[in-house]
Write an enzyme that holds these catalytic residues in place. Structure first.
Site, PDB file in Angstrom:
ATOM      1  N   ASP A 114       2.302   5.748  -5.276  1.00 17.02           N
ATOM      2  CA  ASP A 114       3.305   5.211  -5.750  1.00 17.02           C
ATOM      3  C   ASP A 114       3.487   4.180  -6.802  1.00 17.02           C
ATOM      4  OD1 ASP A 114       0.812   2.733  -6.105  1.00 17.02           O
ATOM      5  OD2 ASP A 114       0.730   2.370  -3.540  1.00 17.02           O
ATOM      6  N   HIS A 147      -1.957  13.623  -6.679  1.00 19.27           N
ATOM      7  CA  HIS A 147      -1.580  13.624  -5.314  1.00 19.27           C
ATOM      8  C   HIS A 147       0.163  13.529  -6.060  1.00 19.27           C
ATOM      9  CE1 HIS A 147      -4.464  13.320  -2.673  1.00 19.27           C
ATOM     10  NE2 HIS A 147      -4.177  14.492  -2.904  1.00 19.27           N
ATOM     11  N   CYS A 166      13.762  24.950 -12.679  1.00 19.05           N
ATOM     12  CA  CYS A 166      14.354  25.497 -13.822  1.00 19.05           C
ATOM     13  C   CYS A 166      14.479  24.784 -14.770  1.00 19.05           C
ATOM     14  CB  CYS A 166      16.259  25.312 -13.363  1.00 19.05           C
ATOM     15  SG  CYS A 166      16.781  23.764 -12.930  1.00 19.05           S
ATOM     16  N   THR A 204     -10.636   4.946   0.025  1.00 15.58           N
ATOM     17  CA  THR A 204      -9.735   5.925   0.357  1.00 15.58           C
ATOM     18  C   THR A 204     -10.692   5.933   2.036  1.00 15.58           C
ATOM     19  OG1 THR A 204      -9.631   8.643   0.021  1.00 15.58           O
ATOM     20  CG2 THR A 204     -11.402   7.334  -1.341  1.00 15.58           C
ATOM     21  N   ALA A 211     -10.592  -4.332  -1.613  1.00 10.94           N
ATOM     22  CA  ALA A 211     -10.465  -4.110  -2.920  1.00 10.94           C
ATOM     23  C   ALA A 211      -9.840  -4.995  -3.237  1.00 10.94           C
ATOM     24  CB  ALA A 211      -9.951  -2.549  -2.746  1.00 10.94           C
TER      25      ALA A 211
END
Ligand code: BJW
Length: 244
Positions: free
Chosen positions: A104, A119, A131, A189, A232
């Site tokens: 994000d 990721h 290309c 996570t 968090a």
């Protein structure tokens, strides 16, 4: 009891020479970015195999781009929260590495630098024919879907890692190098998606003290030396405040 957990982590952080933090979708939850799993998670309403695999993109690039364009629009309205801001405060501390699975860009917007983007990024695009180098594009909404490569006209794709795809070699190298740390902190996570979920195990094998900040129990439970069962955006400012 929880306060002593905060103090334990603060004490470890104060003494640590090398700290590695791995973040996941939960870090951005308070900013309004949906997580993937659990109540309200993206995978409750959308099938990963229809939207987040190379096969899905080959089958229906427009559908996949519509989903990513919707997520880009949503994220563009979100702001970094206290968790992002607190981690940005560790910027430049010698021996500190921030690895994020999040695409994000909220860590960057909070001021974090040299992030290991495990990721990829939803704000980066790349030509499927390779290309040219990947490019940043912050436009919301995207003017034409599916997006085409401005150089050769082939399809462009989001610069993210889909299921079945390998992690970029340079990214994996940087992440692996950071596992020789004193404290490995996993935040927000579910620790279900590999190879990211294996990092805590590897850090433990290098002798790291492993801790997690997450209001729910996760796939990493067996590896952890300490669990702080709290959001968090509340726990990180509190711990960093204590660690001086
Ligand atoms: C809070 C909170 C608050 C809420 N505060 N917390 C070994 C074993 C088993 C399977 C595999 C394996 N190795 C490989 C696999 C296959 C697969 C995999 O892991 N599958 C499992 C799901 C079973 N892995 C792959 O395919 C990976 N590639 C790979 O291994 O390459 C080698 C290979 C090559 C060729 C063939 C086969 C293999 C790639 C994985 C890519 C994942 N991609 C996604 C999408 C990215 C792009 C996009 O965003 O569109 O990445 S999926 C999605 O999951 C996204 C996330 O980064 C990732 C992890 O999710 P995360 O961050 O943990 O979020 P959630 O929602 O799961 O959890 C949120 C947590 O927050 C919860 O715990 C809440 O409690 C918590 N929370 N509020 C703190 N306020």
């Amino acid at each position: 009891m929880l306060t002593s957990h905060f103090e334990q982590l603060a004490d470890r952080l104060r003494k640590a020479q090398r700290i590695t933090v791995l973040t996941g979708a939960g870090v951005s939850a308070a900013s309004g970015v949906p997580t993937f799993r659990g109540d309200g998670g993206l995978w409750k309403n959308y099938k990963a195999e229809d939207l987040a695999t190379p096969e899905a993109f080959n089958r229906d690039p427009r559908l996949v781009w519509e989903w990513y364009d919707w997520r880009r629009r949503l994220i563009s309205t979100c702001k970094p929260n206290a968790a992002h801001v607190t981690l940005a405060g560790l910027n430049g501390r010698p021996g500190f590495t921030l690895i994020t699975q999040n695409v994000d860009g909220l860590h960057e917007r909070a001021g974090s630098q040299d992030i290991v983007r495990f990721h990829g990024s939803i704000w980066q695009l790349r030509c499927v024919d390779g290309c040219c180098e990947p490019w940043d594009d912050l436009t919301v909404p995207l003017p034409e879907l599916p997006v085409k490569c401005p150089r050769c006209g082939a399809l462009a794709r989001p610069g993210v890692v889909w299921f079945g795809e390998s992690i970029d070699e340079g990214v994996l190298r940087r992440a692996t190098a950071s596992l020789e740390c004193d404290v490995f902190l996993s935040v927000g996570t579910s620790s279900l998606v590999y190879p990211a979920a294996g990092l805590v195990h590897a850090a433990k094998q290098h002798g790291a003290w492993a801790v997690e900040i997450n209001p729910a129990s996760t796939g990493a439970a067996a590896e952890l030396d300490l669990v702080i069962a709290a959001p968090a955006e509340e726990a990180l400012p509190k711990v960093m405040g204590m660690s001086g």
